[in-house]
Design a protein around this motif. Structure first.
Motif, PDB file in Angstrom:
ATOM      1  N   VAL A 187     -25.520 146.808   2.811  1.00 29.62           N
ATOM      2  CA  VAL A 187     -26.597 147.070   1.859  1.00 29.62           C
ATOM      3  C   VAL A 187     -26.883 145.897   0.921  1.00 29.62           C
ATOM      4  O   VAL A 187     -27.992 145.762   0.430  1.00 29.62           O
ATOM      5  CB  VAL A 187     -26.290 148.329   1.012  1.00 29.62           C
ATOM      6  CG1 VAL A 187     -26.341 149.566   1.885  1.00 29.62           C
ATOM      7  CG2 VAL A 187     -24.925 148.233   0.333  1.00 29.62           C
ATOM      8  N   GLU A 188     -25.886 145.030   0.643  1.00 31.32           N
ATOM      9  CA  GLU A 188     -26.088 143.957  -0.326  1.00 31.32           C
ATOM     10  C   GLU A 188     -24.987 142.915  -0.162  1.00 31.32           C
ATOM     11  O   GLU A 188     -24.088 143.052   0.663  1.00 31.32           O
ATOM     12  CB  GLU A 188     -26.063 144.515  -1.759  1.00 31.32           C
ATOM     13  CG  GLU A 188     -24.757 145.200  -2.115  1.00 31.32           C
ATOM     14  CD  GLU A 188     -24.778 145.854  -3.473  1.00 31.32           C
ATOM     15  OE1 GLU A 188     -23.734 146.385  -3.867  1.00 31.32           O
ATOM     16  OE2 GLU A 188     -25.814 145.833  -4.140  1.00 31.32           O
ATOM     17  N   TYR A 189     -25.072 141.854  -0.973  1.00 30.01           N
ATOM     18  CA  TYR A 189     -23.993 140.872  -1.020  1.00 30.01           C
ATOM     19  C   TYR A 189     -22.913 141.357  -1.982  1.00 30.01           C
ATOM     20  O   TYR A 189     -23.203 141.914  -3.033  1.00 30.01           O
ATOM     21  CB  TYR A 189     -24.520 139.510  -1.468  1.00 30.01           C
ATOM     22  CG  TYR A 189     -25.216 138.762  -0.354  1.00 30.01           C
ATOM     23  CD1 TYR A 189     -24.481 137.969   0.530  1.00 30.01           C
ATOM     24  CD2 TYR A 189     -26.589 138.869  -0.182  1.00 30.01           C
ATOM     25  CE1 TYR A 189     -25.113 137.306   1.568  1.00 30.01           C
ATOM     26  CE2 TYR A 189     -27.228 138.202   0.861  1.00 30.01           C
ATOM     27  CZ  TYR A 189     -26.478 137.416   1.723  1.00 30.01           C
ATOM     28  OH  TYR A 189     -27.097 136.766   2.753  1.00 30.01           O
ATOM     29  N   GLU A 190     -21.666 141.145  -1.596  1.00 28.81           N
ATOM     30  CA  GLU A 190     -20.524 141.659  -2.349  1.00 28.81           C
ATOM     31  C   GLU A 190     -19.650 140.507  -2.821  1.00 28.81           C
ATOM     32  O   GLU A 190     -19.462 139.510  -2.121  1.00 28.81           O
ATOM     33  CB  GLU A 190     -19.708 142.583  -1.436  1.00 28.81           C
ATOM     34  CG  GLU A 190     -18.573 143.297  -2.105  1.00 28.81           C
ATOM     35  CD  GLU A 190     -17.896 144.261  -1.136  1.00 28.81           C
ATOM     36  OE1 GLU A 190     -16.928 143.830  -0.472  1.00 28.81           O
ATOM     37  OE2 GLU A 190     -18.361 145.408  -1.026  1.00 28.81           O
ATOM     38  N   GLN A 191     -19.093 140.645  -4.041  1.00 25.30           N
ATOM     39  CA  GLN A 191     -18.175 139.642  -4.583  1.00 25.30           C
ATOM     40  C   GLN A 191     -16.786 139.880  -3.979  1.00 25.30           C
ATOM     41  O   GLN A 191     -16.007 140.692  -4.448  1.00 25.30           O
ATOM     42  CB  GLN A 191     -18.119 139.757  -6.105  1.00 25.30           C
ATOM     43  CG  GLN A 191     -19.448 139.511  -6.786  1.00 25.30           C
ATOM     44  CD  GLN A 191     -19.424 139.870  -8.252  1.00 25.30           C
ATOM     45  OE1 GLN A 191     -18.423 139.672  -8.937  1.00 25.30           O
ATOM     46  NE2 GLN A 191     -20.528 140.405  -8.748  1.00 25.30           N
ATOM     47  N   SER A 192     -16.487 139.159  -2.915  1.00 16.42           N
ATOM     48  CA  SER A 192     -15.278 139.423  -2.129  1.00 16.42           C
ATOM     49  C   SER A 192     -13.996 139.198  -2.920  1.00 16.42           C
ATOM     50  O   SER A 192     -12.972 139.832  -2.647  1.00 16.42           O
ATOM     51  CB  SER A 192     -15.276 138.545  -0.877  1.00 16.42           C
ATOM     52  OG  SER A 192     -16.398 138.849  -0.082  1.00 16.42           O
ATOM     53  N   LEU A 193     -14.025 138.291  -3.890  1.00 18.67           N
ATOM     54  CA  LEU A 193     -12.817 138.004  -4.657  1.00 18.67           C
ATOM     55  C   LEU A 193     -12.396 139.177  -5.534  1.00 18.67           C
ATOM     56  O   LEU A 193     -11.224 139.268  -5.917  1.00 18.67           O
ATOM     57  CB  LEU A 193     -13.027 136.758  -5.522  1.00 18.67           C
ATOM     58  CG  LEU A 193     -13.178 135.443  -4.744  1.00 18.67           C
ATOM     59  CD1 LEU A 193     -13.491 134.296  -5.686  1.00 18.67           C
ATOM     60  CD2 LEU A 193     -11.927 135.137  -3.936  1.00 18.67           C
ATOM     61  N   TYR A 194     -13.339 140.087  -5.829  1.00 13.60           N
ATOM     62  CA  TYR A 194     -12.976 141.250  -6.647  1.00 13.60           C
ATOM     63  C   TYR A 194     -11.975 142.128  -5.908  1.00 13.60           C
ATOM     64  O   TYR A 194     -10.930 142.491  -6.449  1.00 13.60           O
ATOM     65  CB  TYR A 194     -14.225 142.048  -7.016  1.00 13.60           C
ATOM     66  CG  TYR A 194     -13.925 143.207  -7.935  1.00 13.60           C
ATOM     67  CD1 TYR A 194     -13.618 142.994  -9.274  1.00 13.60           C
ATOM     68  CD2 TYR A 194     -13.936 144.518  -7.464  1.00 13.60           C
ATOM     69  CE1 TYR A 194     -13.320 144.048 -10.119  1.00 13.60           C
ATOM     70  CE2 TYR A 194     -13.645 145.583  -8.304  1.00 13.60           C
ATOM     71  CZ  TYR A 194     -13.341 145.339  -9.632  1.00 13.60           C
ATOM     72  OH  TYR A 194     -13.032 146.394 -10.462  1.00 13.60           O
ATOM     73  N   GLN A 195     -12.251 142.450  -4.643  1.00 11.83           N
ATOM     74  CA  GLN A 195     -11.293 143.246  -3.879  1.00 11.83           C
ATOM     75  C   GLN A 195     -10.046 142.439  -3.542  1.00 11.83           C
ATOM     76  O   GLN A 195      -8.936 142.975  -3.525  1.00 11.83           O
ATOM     77  CB  GLN A 195     -11.929 143.769  -2.588  1.00 11.83           C
ATOM     78  CG  GLN A 195     -10.982 144.600  -1.720  1.00 11.83           C
ATOM     79  CD  GLN A 195     -10.422 145.819  -2.433  1.00 11.83           C
ATOM     80  OE1 GLN A 195     -11.143 146.541  -3.112  1.00 11.83           O
ATOM     81  NE2 GLN A 195      -9.121 146.048  -2.304  1.00 11.83           N
ATOM     82  N   GLU A 196     -10.225 141.155  -3.316  1.00 11.58           N
ATOM     83  CA  GLU A 196      -9.068 140.327  -2.949  1.00 11.58           C
ATOM     84  C   GLU A 196      -7.990 140.342  -4.022  1.00 11.58           C
ATOM     85  O   GLU A 196      -6.804 140.312  -3.715  1.00 11.58           O
ATOM     86  CB  GLU A 196      -9.506 138.889  -2.667  1.00 11.58           C
ATOM     87  CG  GLU A 196      -8.368 138.012  -2.164  1.00 11.58           C
ATOM     88  CD  GLU A 196      -8.794 136.599  -1.845  1.00 11.58           C
ATOM     89  OE1 GLU A 196      -7.947 135.693  -1.950  1.00 11.58           O
ATOM     90  OE2 GLU A 196      -9.971 136.398  -1.483  1.00 11.58           O
ATOM     91  N   MET A 197      -8.398 140.406  -5.301  1.00  9.76           N
ATOM     92  CA  MET A 197      -7.361 140.397  -6.348  1.00  9.76           C
ATOM     93  C   MET A 197      -6.500 141.656  -6.275  1.00  9.76           C
ATOM     94  O   MET A 197      -5.286 141.600  -6.512  1.00  9.76           O
ATOM     95  CB  MET A 197      -7.991 140.244  -7.733  1.00  9.76           C
ATOM     96  CG  MET A 197      -8.743 141.449  -8.257  1.00  9.76           C
ATOM     97  SD  MET A 197      -9.338 141.143  -9.942  1.00  9.76           S
ATOM     98  CE  MET A 197     -10.178 142.703 -10.263  1.00  9.76           C
ATOM     99  N   PHE A 198      -7.084 142.798  -5.916  1.00 10.20           N
ATOM    100  CA  PHE A 198      -6.292 144.016  -5.733  1.00 10.20           C
ATOM    101  C   PHE A 198      -5.350 143.854  -4.538  1.00 10.20           C
ATOM    102  O   PHE A 198      -4.192 144.276  -4.593  1.00 10.20           O
ATOM    103  CB  PHE A 198      -7.201 145.229  -5.508  1.00 10.20           C
ATOM    104  CG  PHE A 198      -7.948 145.670  -6.728  1.00 10.20           C
ATOM    105  CD1 PHE A 198      -7.342 146.491  -7.678  1.00 10.20           C
ATOM    106  CD2 PHE A 198      -9.270 145.295  -6.933  1.00 10.20           C
ATOM    107  CE1 PHE A 198      -8.030 146.914  -8.799  1.00 10.20           C
ATOM    108  CE2 PHE A 198      -9.959 145.711  -8.051  1.00 10.20           C
ATOM    109  CZ  PHE A 198      -9.352 146.521  -8.988  1.00 10.20           C
ATOM    110  N   ASN A 199      -5.845 143.245  -3.462  1.00 13.08           N
ATOM    111  CA  ASN A 199      -5.023 143.040  -2.271  1.00 13.08           C
ATOM    112  C   ASN A 199      -3.812 142.170  -2.585  1.00 13.08           C
ATOM    113  O   ASN A 199      -2.675 142.491  -2.198  1.00 13.08           O
ATOM    114  CB  ASN A 199      -5.843 142.380  -1.163  1.00 13.08           C
ATOM    115  CG  ASN A 199      -7.012 143.214  -0.691  1.00 13.08           C
ATOM    116  OD1 ASN A 199      -7.165 144.372  -1.082  1.00 13.08           O
ATOM    117  ND2 ASN A 199      -7.851 142.636   0.148  1.00 13.08           N
TER     118      ASN A 199
END
Length: 319
Positions: free
Chosen positions: A260-272
């Motif tokens: 649906v859109e562009y996502e800030q991948s680093l946001y989820q990466e910090m949780f990982n």
């Protein structure tokens, strides 16, 4: 052969989805149960795990570790129950607004020989670990100026669920300052609200200044009043300028196209990355978190000083 760490989630709101994805990405972890909130039943059914009460999940033999994802006022209660039942705990930020509670959690964890780790997630990103190591190694010389920002438009229907950016956001910037520079000498801060029909979020925003003994000045700006739509947006920005070098980071450095859109991948990466550290480094290898409960206590004390500076319009000394 190691056994997977079985994790229970207490709190099934929006941030639980990030932790679920992080656990799925962690080789040595799996979700064992969920608890808490009106979404718990739906979440448990969706991911195929039992839905337990708060007391049950803290004591359950199904669970080795807990992620405490409730509103902050419940962190202490569930963390202490879990720790006393022999569970490792990861406590979402802000850990507590009481330094006494944080101290008690830390003491209880040591007594029961379990991990108690604050959810200071950004510091686990490789880019920010690199910043920390560059500062520790004096590769930038003496830092003269550090800037940290977090800015986005918070819709009113979401804003009413939170207290304000100085309570729900600012702790990220504070624990990063501690990781980079330690405790400051003094602070002052301002809070404003942007008014008008065009701003339906109540327009809350906060500016903080920190001064360090070596002469470093830190400026923090967090706002829910506006988006940065410029060519180099400061959605989440860090800039460090030293007398021998400089570094910068933006959460928008890595953008990925979704359905649906562009996502800030680093946001989820910090949780990982945070989850991997919690499970693999802390629980399985016995190492310390990058950001400790002592850091969480200092964040609490800094937050109190900033609230005092805002309310009393003063510079708070002797931090």
């Amino acid at each position: 052969m190691k056994n997977k760490i079985k994790i229970g989630l207490i709190g099934c709101g929006r941030v639980a989805e990030n932790h679920i994805l992080a656990i799925k990405e962690c080789e040595w972890a799996e979700i064992a149960a969920v608890s808490g909130g009106r979404h718990a039943q739906e979440l448990g059914e969706r991911i195929g795990v039992p839905v337990l009460s708060g007391d049950e999940i803290c004591e359950s033999s199904l669970v080795d570790a807990l992620c405490i994802l409730t509103p902050p006022e419940f962190h202490y209660i569930y963390a202490m129950k879990g720790i006393e039942a022999g569970k490792h705990v990861l406590v979402e930020k802000p850990v507590s607004f009481s330094d006494r509670e944080i101290e008690e959690m830390s003491i209880a964890a040591k007594k029961n020989k379990v991990v108690c780790m604050p959810g200071h997630s950004y510091i686990y990103l490789p880019e920010l670990i690199r910043m920390k190591r560059a500062l520790e190694g004096k590769r930038l010389g003496v830092p003269a100026y550090v800037y940290l920002s977090e800015m986005y438009y918070m819709p009113k229907e979401l804003a009413v669920k939170y207290t304000g950016p100085e309570t729900d956001v600012l702790c990220h910037q504070l624990y990063l300052c501690l990781a980079f520079l330690g405790m400051p000498m003094r602070t002052t801060a301002f809070r404003t609200c942007i008014e008008g029909k065009e701003n339906e979020t109540d327009g809350a925003q906060v500016s903080v200044m920190l001064e360090y003994a070596q002469g470093t000045i830190v400026q923090i700006f967090v706002t829910w009043a506006a988006e940065d739509c410029s060519s180099e947006p400061w959605t989440f920005k860090i800039k460090i300028i030293g007398n021998k070098g400089c570094m910068s980071f933006s959460r928008r450095d890595f953008m990925e196209k979704t359905d649906v859109e562009y996502e800030q991948s680093l946001y989820q990466e910090m949780f990982n990355e945070e989850m991997k550290w919690f499970v693999e480094k802390c629980i399985l290898e016995g190492k310390q978190p990058i950001s400790t409960m002592e850091d969480a206590k200092k964040v609490c004390l800094l937050h109190k000083a900033i609230v005092k500076a805002i309310n009393e319009k003063v510079v708070v000394e002797g931090l």
